[in-house]
Motif scaffolding. Structure first.
Motif, PDB file in Angstrom:
ATOM      1  N   LYS A 147       0.797  -1.224   0.000  1.00  0.00           N
ATOM      2  CA  LYS A 147       0.000   0.000   0.000  1.00  0.00           C
ATOM      3  C   LYS A 147       0.831   1.277   0.000  1.00  0.00           C
ATOM      4  N   HIS A 166      -2.214  -3.411   4.639  1.00  0.00           N
ATOM      5  CA  HIS A 166      -2.684  -2.441   5.628  1.00  0.00           C
ATOM      6  C   HIS A 166      -2.187  -1.038   5.288  1.00  0.00           C
ATOM      7  N   TRP A 167      -3.041  -0.061   5.535  1.00  0.00           N
ATOM      8  CA  TRP A 167      -2.633   1.332   5.410  1.00  0.00           C
ATOM      9  C   TRP A 167      -1.855   1.793   6.635  1.00  0.00           C
ATOM     10  N   PHE A 168      -2.011   1.079   7.745  1.00  0.00           N
ATOM     11  CA  PHE A 168      -1.426   1.492   9.019  1.00  0.00           C
ATOM     12  C   PHE A 168      -0.348   0.527   9.479  1.00  0.00           C
ATOM     13  N   ASP A 169       0.717   1.073  10.056  1.00  0.00           N
ATOM     14  CA  ASP A 169       1.735   0.304  10.762  1.00  0.00           C
ATOM     15  C   ASP A 169       1.488   0.431  12.259  1.00  0.00           C
ATOM     16  N   ARG A 170       1.772  -0.620  12.991  1.00  0.00           N
ATOM     17  CA  ARG A 170       1.744  -0.553  14.452  1.00  0.00           C
ATOM     18  C   ARG A 170       3.141  -0.205  14.950  1.00  0.00           C
ATOM     19  N   TYR A 197      -0.666   3.671  16.155  1.00  0.00           N
ATOM     20  CA  TYR A 197      -0.750   3.250  14.758  1.00  0.00           C
ATOM     21  C   TYR A 197      -0.625   4.486  13.878  1.00  0.00           C
ATOM     22  N   GLY A 232      -0.740   5.769   9.738  1.00  0.00           N
ATOM     23  CA  GLY A 232      -1.113   5.363   8.393  1.00  0.00           C
ATOM     24  C   GLY A 232      -1.160   6.522   7.427  1.00  0.00           C
ATOM     25  N   TRP A 242     -11.031   8.676   3.560  1.00  0.00           N
ATOM     26  CA  TRP A 242      -9.909   8.501   4.470  1.00  0.00           C
ATOM     27  C   TRP A 242     -10.376   8.497   5.919  1.00  0.00           C
ATOM     28  N   THR A 285     -11.793   5.194   6.654  1.00  0.00           N
ATOM     29  CA  THR A 285     -10.717   4.204   6.770  1.00  0.00           C
ATOM     30  C   THR A 285     -10.082   4.262   8.148  1.00  0.00           C
ATOM     31  N   GLU A 337     -10.135   1.347  11.013  1.00  0.00           N
ATOM     32  CA  GLU A 337      -8.896   0.829  11.592  1.00  0.00           C
ATOM     33  C   GLU A 337      -8.945   0.916  13.114  1.00  0.00           C
TER      34      GLU A 337
END
Length: 408
Positions: free
Chosen positions: A146, A274-278, A369, A371, A386, A389, A393
């Motif tokens: 992504k 995923h659009w988000f990282d942890r 998180y 993103g 957005w 989204t 999330e």
């Protein structure tokens, strides 16, 4: 034998696995959740000990994961102790078995099997990875299908030798490379060079402005009405690297926060789809009381010449700070931070950053998180989309899936 626990209690799964499972040739995995929304690319994680208890001496190159229709799914086994000896072939060096499922709206349960196979299972194409980039002044870069990111090591902060044109930048801010293709681009872009990846030549563009701000999800300490951050990372470590998940750590040496020396280790968990990282940030410092950590976003990240207009939404229900940046030429983009541990979210700002605040205790991780999405990638094309989204999330983070194992 059956058991059901949320993914954040995975360690308990391994403890509770029944000895009777040892004779099984198949491990059945049932995953459930309570949300009505879609959960695309949901990552299912099972302790390898639970797999080995059900399928004794299973080799990571001799197992398959199948969905209910019998389709083979890409999987990954994390390696937590690469130098560990394993004479009994119990997989003592392994951490988790990972695979993914796209939950459709209203689909609240899915069943999978993990089976032994005599055939060698080759590696699956990777959708996520991370690495140090020594060919570009020790950047550290990571991506999934992504979006891509990078941040900066000590070589970029070092003074420029006399007569050189070396760039010097001291920052712990996080950068974004916006992609419009699902395949990996980090190596390709570093190869084609700076003058190319700052223009969209069909794969995306590096247009996010970091400078000395927090960038897209950087951290600092808020003290005395002032934001104090570290600079470039000093050490790095890759713990897992695809095809489903990448995990790595960046260490930031101590900096002064109003008389308190603070150091930080960030652990990034980057999943495919995923659009988000942890990110789990562990701050260490002397003293008894907690400090106020800030996790935030550059107020003005638009590219040069774009006449960017940035708007923020403080979403207390989702515990998120949501940004939308409208640009003149190169498309619009969204960035967001979700801070799930915040009971009543606190928001703040200084001249250059907007951020969320949370108390941190020395040695205890703060999870959040980060993103981003770009309209020209074609999937998220409006501010409203957005915001939805980000809301979805946040709901997924607050309601993790539950995993039940059954070995016959």
């Amino acid at each position: 034998m059956k058991l059901s626990l949320p993914l954040f209690a995975l360690a308990a799964i391994a403890v509770a696995t029944h000895p009777a499972a040892h004779a099984a040739e198949r491990l059945t995995v049932t995953v459930t959740h309570d949300l009505a929304i879609a959960r695309p690319a949901e990552t299912i994680a099972i302790p390898w000990k639970s797999v080995n208890d059900a399928l004794p001496h299973a080799g990571i190159q001799h197992i398959v994961v199948k969905d209910a229709a019998g389709r083979v799914l890409p999987h990954q086994v994390t390696n937590v102790a690469p130098e560990a000896k394993d004479p009994q072939k119990n997989g003592v060096a392994y951490g988790e078995l990972l695979f993914q499922h796209d939950f459709a709206p209203g689909e609240k349960s899915a069943t999978f099997t993990v089976e032994k196979t005599d055939a060698v299972v080759p590696p699956f194409p990777t959708k996520v990875w991370a690495r140090i980039v020594p060919e570009r002044l020790d950047d550290f870069a990571w991506e999934n299908d992504k979006v891509a990111h990078r941040t900066y090591g000590p070589a970029l902060a070092a003074p420029a030798p006399a007569g050189s044109d070396k760039e010097v930048l001291k920052t712990s801010g996080l950068d974004i490379w916006f992609k419009r293709v699902p395949y990996p681009i980090v190596d390709r872009w570093y190869n084609i060079g700076h003058d190319h990846y700052h223009h969209d030549e069909g794969e995306g563009i590096d247009m996010y402005n970091v400078g000395t701000t927090l960038g897209a999800g950087g951290t600092g300490i808020w003290t005395g009405g002032k934001l104090v951050s570290g600079i470039n990372f000093t050490h790095w470590k890759v713990l897992a690297n695809g095809p489903v998940r990448a995990i790595f750590e960046l260490t930031y040496d101590g900096w002064d926060a109003a008389g308190t020396k603070v150091a930080e280790v960030k652990r990034f968990t980057v999943d495919a789809g995923h659009w988000f990282d942890r990110i789990d940030s562990t701050f260490t410092f002397a003293g008894n009381g907690p400090l106020q950590a800030a996790v935030g976003l550059n107020k003005e990240p638009a590219d040069k010449g774009e006449d960017g207009k940035s708007t923020f939404t403080e979403d207390t229900r989702s515990k998120a700070l949501i940004q939308w940046v409208a640009q003149k030429k190169s498309g619009d983009f969204g960035v967001a931070v979700i801070l799930p541990s915040a009971g009543n979210p606190a928001f703040g700002a200084d001249a250059r950053n907007a951020f969320m605040l949370a108390p941190v205790t020395s040695g205890q991780p703060l999870r959040y998180y980060v993103g981003a999405a770009w309209t020209r990638a074609g999937e998220i094309t409006s501010r409203e989309q957005w915001q939805r989204t980000v809301t979805d999330e946040a709901a997924r983070v607050a309601a993790p899936v539950r995993v039940s194992l059954s070995a016959r």
